[in-house]
Structure formats: C-alpha cells, structure tokens
Design an enzyme around this catalytic site. Structure first.
Site, PDB file in Angstrom:
ATOM      1  N   ALA A 113       0.846  -1.207   0.000  1.00 16.02           N
ATOM      2  CA  ALA A 113       0.000   0.000   0.000  1.00 16.02           C
ATOM      3  C   ALA A 113       0.876   1.251   0.000  1.00 16.02           C
ATOM      4  O   ALA A 113       0.597   2.219  -0.716  1.00 16.02           O
ATOM      5  CB  ALA A 113      -0.923  -0.001   1.215  1.00 16.02           C
ATOM      6  N   ARG A 158      -7.843   6.421  -3.177  1.00 15.28           N
ATOM      7  CA  ARG A 158      -7.013   7.412  -2.481  1.00 15.28           C
ATOM      8  C   ARG A 158      -7.257   8.845  -2.956  1.00 15.28           C
ATOM      9  O   ARG A 158      -6.773   9.784  -2.383  1.00 15.28           O
ATOM     10  CB  ARG A 158      -5.525   7.019  -2.604  1.00 15.28           C
ATOM     11  CG  ARG A 158      -4.622   7.869  -1.715  1.00 15.28           C
ATOM     12  CD  ARG A 158      -3.324   7.184  -1.434  1.00 15.28           C
ATOM     13  NE  ARG A 158      -2.347   8.066  -0.858  1.00 15.28           N
ATOM     14  CZ  ARG A 158      -1.367   8.657  -1.520  1.00 15.28           C
ATOM     15  NH1 ARG A 158      -1.250   8.487  -2.838  1.00 15.28           N
ATOM     16  NH2 ARG A 158      -0.499   9.418  -0.896  1.00 15.28           N
TER      17      ARG A 158
HETATM   18  S1  CFN Z   1       0.837   6.768   3.699  1.00 11.63           S
HETATM   19 FE1  CFN Z   1       1.080   8.993   3.932  1.00 11.63          FE
HETATM   20  S2  CFN Z   1       1.873  10.064   2.267  1.00 11.63           S
HETATM   21  S3  CFN Z   1       1.945   9.846   5.706  1.00 11.63           S
HETATM   22 FE2  CFN Z   1       0.064  10.849   5.313  1.00 11.63          FE
HETATM   23  S4  CFN Z   1       0.472  12.618   4.161  1.00 11.63           S
HETATM   24 FE3  CFN Z   1      -2.134   9.574   5.199  1.00 11.63          FE
HETATM   25  S5  CFN Z   1      -2.307   7.428   5.580  1.00 11.63           S
HETATM   26 MO1  CFN Z   1      -3.741   7.909   3.904  1.00 11.63          MO
HETATM   27  S6  CFN Z   1      -2.370   7.611   2.104  1.00 11.63           S
HETATM   28 FE4  CFN Z   1      -2.191   9.710   2.702  1.00 11.63          FE
HETATM   29 FE5  CFN Z   1      -0.009  11.003   2.805  1.00 11.63          FE
HETATM   30 FE6  CFN Z   1       2.209  11.249   4.087  1.00 11.63          FE
HETATM   31 FE7  CFN Z   1      -1.104   7.738   3.842  1.00 11.63          FE
HETATM   32  S7  CFN Z   1      -1.615  11.285   1.318  1.00 11.63           S
HETATM   33  S8  CFN Z   1      -3.827  10.143   3.990  1.00 11.63           S
HETATM   34  S9  CFN Z   1      -1.448  10.944   6.855  1.00 11.63           S
HETATM   35  N1  CFN Z   1      -0.720   9.659   3.990  1.00 11.63           N
HETATM   36  C1  HCA Z   2      -3.507   3.276   2.572  1.00 15.61           C
HETATM   37  C2  HCA Z   2      -4.238   4.399   1.876  1.00 15.61           C
HETATM   38  C3  HCA Z   2      -5.039   5.274   2.784  1.00 15.61           C
HETATM   39  C4  HCA Z   2      -6.237   4.545   3.355  1.00 15.61           C
HETATM   40  C5  HCA Z   2      -7.256   5.480   3.894  1.00 15.61           C
HETATM   41  C6  HCA Z   2      -8.224   5.014   4.935  1.00 15.61           C
HETATM   42  C7  HCA Z   2      -5.510   6.477   1.958  1.00 15.61           C
HETATM   43  O1  HCA Z   2      -3.155   3.386   3.746  1.00 15.61           O
HETATM   44  O2  HCA Z   2      -3.260   2.301   1.930  1.00 15.61           O
HETATM   45  O3  HCA Z   2      -7.982   4.059   5.658  1.00 15.61           O
HETATM   46  O4  HCA Z   2      -9.246   5.673   5.021  1.00 15.61           O
HETATM   47  O5  HCA Z   2      -5.278   7.584   2.331  1.00 15.61           O
HETATM   48  O6  HCA Z   2      -6.173   6.259   0.930  1.00 15.61           O
HETATM   49  O7  HCA Z   2      -4.238   5.743   3.841  1.00 15.61           O
END
Ligand code: CFN
Ligand code: HCA
Length: 542
Positions: free
Chosen positions: A66, A97
C-alpha cells in the site's frame, strides 16, 4: 485547552483502567504507544512507534505494498503501475485514495486504471513470471506508458517470482524504463516500509535521468510529500506560481515521469509529508546538494509561515514583497468567511488520527476554527515524527564540499543532517523558526493524548473518556463512529471533498466541518455517553 496536573493524573487513571481489559503483555505493549501530554515533566516524553502491531488487535494500518504502489507510485500518471498478485490487492487500492491527476489532450494519463496480473492458484504453483511478462508487453503496446512499475504483493515473495528479471527483459524489449519494487505486503510493519522502497527506486532510476541541466524558471522548487488528494497540490501550486516560483515537479501528486526525471534541477525541495518522502529529500541533498525545507500548507497560519520561510530562503526582496502581496490578497478572500464558520465550531473538540503526518498537520487548521485536538496519533509514523528532530544550529564546514555547510541535528541519540547552501545560511538560521522539526508531542496541550497505531477498542474507549465532538480519521472507523452519533471526517480522502490545503482549502475544510456539525442527522442519533438505558427497570412481556 490545557489540563491541570490533577486532571492529567485523573486522565492517566482512566487510561490505566480501560487498558486493564488487555492481557498483561498486550497492556504493557499498548501502554508504551500512548502518551498523556505533561509538559511539567523534566524529561522529554517518548513514545513507542514503528513497531509490529500485536496480532489480534484491530489496527488501522496498511501494508508495504500500500505504501509503495498505493501511496508513492500510484499518483504518477504517465507510468503504468502493474500489481503482480491476486486481484483483491488491486481492487481494494483502485481509485480509493483520491490522488487527482489531469493531462493535456494527447498526453498519457493512466491514473484511473488498475493493472493486475490476477494471480491464480496455478500461478502460485507453477510461477507467475511468464504471465507477468506477457502482461507488460500488452500494456506497453496498448497504453504507451512513459515507464512501467511492477509492484510485488505477498505471494510473489513467497513463491519467488523474479520480477526484477521480468522487468529487465521487458525494458530491453520495449526501450522504456520498467522498474520492479519488492514491496511484498508483509515487509516491515506498515506502509512505511513501502514508502522507503519506492523512494529508493525512484531515486535510482528516475530522478536525475533527464537531460535538462538547469531549471527553466527562476526560484525552481520541487514539492515533496504532496499527493494531490482532493486537489491539494493544485491549490498549493496556484499560490506558488502566482508568487513567481517555478514548480519543477510534485512528488508525486499529479506527478509524471517526465517532470520527475528533471527534479534534480530544482534549487529547493519543499517537504510537506515528512514521513513518506524524507528519504528522497535526503538523497537529493546528498547527491545534488539541494537543500530541503519543511513546509506545511495545511492551515492558514502554517501556509503563511511556509511561504515566508521560502522567501527567506531565496532572499530576494522582490520575491518577499510579492509573497506578502499574495498572502494579503489570499487572506482577505478567506478571513471573514472563516470567522463565520468559527462561530459554529468554536469550543468543540476533535480526535485527529491519520497516517504518518496529517495527525499533526491538521491540528493548526482545527485550532483556526476554534477546535481543540484532544487526541492525536499516527498509524505508522516513526518516533521522530512524535518526538521531533530538534535543530541545534551547530554549524561546521563540510570538508567534502566547498559551498555547503552543515547543521547538525540531534535528538534522542539519533542524528539528522540538514544542509543548506552556505551563502544563504546566515539569512536562514536566524529567520526560519525551526520548530517545524519539533514533532507532534511538544505541540500538544497538557492532558491531551497521543496514541500510536490506535486500534478499534481504544477508539471506542477514548471516545467514552474524552467525548469528542468530531473524529478525523479514515474509512475503517468512519461508519462505526458515525453510528455512535459523532460526526466523522475522513482526513485521508476528504470524503469526496477538498482541496483542504492553502488558503482556499482552509475555507473549504471549515465549511465541510461546519456542515458535519449542523447536519440534521445528529437529531436522530445519540452518542453513547448521552444515552440513557433503553430498558429501565424490569423487562415485562408484551
Ligand atoms: S501513507 Fe502517507 S503520504 S503519511 Fe500521510 S500525508 Fe495519510 S495514511 Mo492515507 S495515504 Fe495519505 Fe499522505 Fe504522508 Fe497515507 S496522502 S492520507 S497521513 N498519507
Ligand atoms: C492506505 C491508503 C489510505 C487509506 C485510507 C483510509 C488512503 O493506507 O493504503 O484508511 O481511510 O489515504 O487512501 O491511507
């Protein structure tokens, strides 16, 4: 809303009580992932993070695949991202996403596709590499991508399909880069391992491979760790371009192979998400000497501060003036409207639990509309995202480089480096508030709670203790929360809305949060702590 010492102690007791439901070993483990903020303590508060989730605890985390394919590679629109694995791994990552991307007519845009090798039992038994090779051929011929990525899912590592060899052969055959990513889901403890794998390959194979030696515009920057969720990076770019910046590439929101390959020509790298792409920022600095600056475009004040820091970095009075003009104009357009929404939101409280950076980044924006964050956390961040990378300007000349000086950074025995071009260093070190590297813990008020890898049981128990007015998290807990009578805001996908970044984004966020509170739905559902027992007294028949 800081709590008194007495109330902090009460909160700790409440916490101990509900953790007692765990078996002793589990309790010990989970206790080390939870911090009740107490600034009166002499020692810096620490938290356990980036360690394996206990089996059986219902975590919100994802997997390495992921983090690699879904997060870092997925938004690159002109590459075909092949998932080698069972169809479910592709299906559940298809279009969820909200990393938006657009292209001009005639340009390659594969963002809406999901390419899966649809691994079957026979592939597991006899190997799936021939099927994968045929698939690459078909995709290259049909879709004409600029490059291809192949991401491994769990079974690929288990059966030993050599995706590296398939990629190499395909690359020779088709004459475009075909890159393999050994991001089997089980690698590491969360998505975080996948970010790192993707960062490494992009740096080795794509970034710096372009022919351009110098950026084609003044004040050339890259925006790292910005994935254009709900259009965030478009809104950030609108403002940056208006000020006069030349955006070389965005990594990886609305990103492309074509722009990434010339990313080495930027004069400054902005780092929005400090968890998923700090590796590339550091590698660009090592390889090309490009400094990086931590920014946060979530929230009006953070956006202003980030824009001012950028102007300080470039040190051009004309740029500074233009920055101030744009700030004044953008602020004037949103300020009074934000106040209107604040009237409704003021005094309310929130949980803010997101992946690896938003749990911190959104707190300032919540505060701007009058909402205090009473619990925050990350699914998969590392300790430095909580505890900080405190910058101590201990400057010494880097022996290997003529024009680069080094600021040594140390926290908790770890050392991080931030290199900044020498001629700009003097301006920067006094003027840029380096608190950006400070991590989440020190920004949280006394009595608030930080939880790493929050699970379902703890979510429900913390709701009972803290009685939040809104929960910001993800899809896995959203509906459970709403059924408890509490508004829920997805801060991963923005619930089909956005952008939330920058000035206009802050206004959109305020509007959506206000709608969340004022929806008539809540007249029909009562939160658990307000519920009276439905059955009172004895049960009678009939
Ligand atoms: S893996 Fe990251 S890449 S850490 Fe952040 S800002 Fe979330 S969990 Mo969902 S996928 Fe998304 Fe970014 Fe950085 Fe993930 S865009 S919302 S807090 N995110
Ligand atoms: C991921 C993607 C995710 C999942 C979002 C959620 C995203 O972790 O693989 O659990 O609602 O932002 O789409 O973080």
């Amino acid at each position: 809303m800081a709590l008194s010492k007495h109330d902090i102690e009460t909160r700790k007791k409440e916490l101990e009580k509900f953790l007692d439901a765990y078996p002793a070993k589990t309790k010990k483990n989970r206790r080390s992932h939870i911090v009740v903020r107490d600034s009166s303590l002499e020692e810096q508060q620490i938290i356990e993070a980036n360690t394996r989730t206990i089996p059986g605890v219902i975590t919100n985390r994802g997997c390495a695949y992921a983090g690699c394919k879904g997060v870092v590679l997925g938004p690159i629109k002109d590459m075909a991202h092949i998932v080698h694995g069972p169809i479910g791994c592709s299906y559940y990552a298809w279009g969820t996403r909200r990393n938006k991307a657009k292209t001009k007519d005639g340009e390659v845009n594969l963002i809406n596709y999901a390419f899966s090798s649809d691994m079957q039992e026979s592939d597991v038994v006899f190997g799936g590499d021939k099927k994968l090779a045929a698939m690459v051929d078909e995709i290259v011929e049909t879709f004409k991508p600029k490059a291809v990525t192949i991401s491994a899912t769990c079974p690929v590592g288990l059966i030993g399909d050599d995706i590296g060899a398939v990629a190499k052969a395909a690359e020779a055959k088709h004459g475009i880069p075909v890159m393999s990513f050994s991001c089997e889901g089980y690698k590491g403890v969360s998505q975080s391992a996948g970010h790192h794998i993707a960062n490494n390959v992009l740096m080795q194979r794509v970034i710096g491979s372009g022919e351009i030696e110098e950026a084609e515009g003044k004040y050339a920057i890259n925006i790292l760790g910005e994935y254009n969720i709900g259009g965030d990076s478009w809104e950030i770019e609108r403002v940056l371009k208006d000020i006069g910046y030349h955006v070389v590439s965005v990594m990886t929101g609305d990103g492309s192979y074509e722009t990434l390959k010339n990313a080495h020509t930027a004069e400054l790298n902005l780092v929005q998400c400090h968890r998923s792409i700090n590796y590339i920022a550091e590698m660009l600095e090592e390889k090309y000497g490009t400094p990086w600056l931590k920014v946060n475009f979530i929230g009006v004040q953070s956006t202003i501060e980030s824009l001012r820091n950028m102007a300080t970095y470039f040190g051009d009075p004309a740029l500074t003036q233009k920055t101030e003009e744009v700030i004044a104009r953008e602020l004037a357009a949103v300020e009074s409207k934000l106040e209107q929404f604040k009237k409704i939101c003021d005094g309310k409280t929130a949980f803010c639990f997101v992946g690896g950076s938003r749990g911190h980044h959104y707190q300032g924006l919540f505060k701007e509309i009058g909402i205090d964050t009473v619990l925050a956390g990350y699914e998969f961040a590392h300790r430095d995202d909580y505890e900080g990378r405190e910058v101590i300007p201990d400057i010494k000349l880097d022996a290997d480089s003529k024009n680069i000086e080094e600021i040594k950074v140390s926290k908790d025995e770890k050392r991080y480096k931030i290199r900044i071009l020498k001629e700009r260093l003097d301006q920067i070190k006094d003027k840029i508030p380096l608190s950006y590297y400070g991590g989440m813990i020190k920004d949280m008020p006394d009595g608030s709670i930080m939880v790493d890898d929050l699970n379902h049981y703890e979510t429900e128990e913390f709701i009972k203790i803290l009685k939040p007015d809104i929960l910001a998290s993800g899809i896995k807990d959203k509906y459970v929360i709403q059924k408890m009578g509490i508004p829920s805001k997805q801060l991963h996908s923005y619930d089909y809305s956005g952008p939330y970044a920058g000035f206009r984004g802050a206004l959109k966020f305020a509007e959506d949060i206000t709608m969340g509170f004022t929806s008539p739905t809540w007249n029909y559902i009562t939160p658990p702590w307000k519920q009276k027992p439905i059955l009172d007294g004895t049960v009678t028949e009939g």
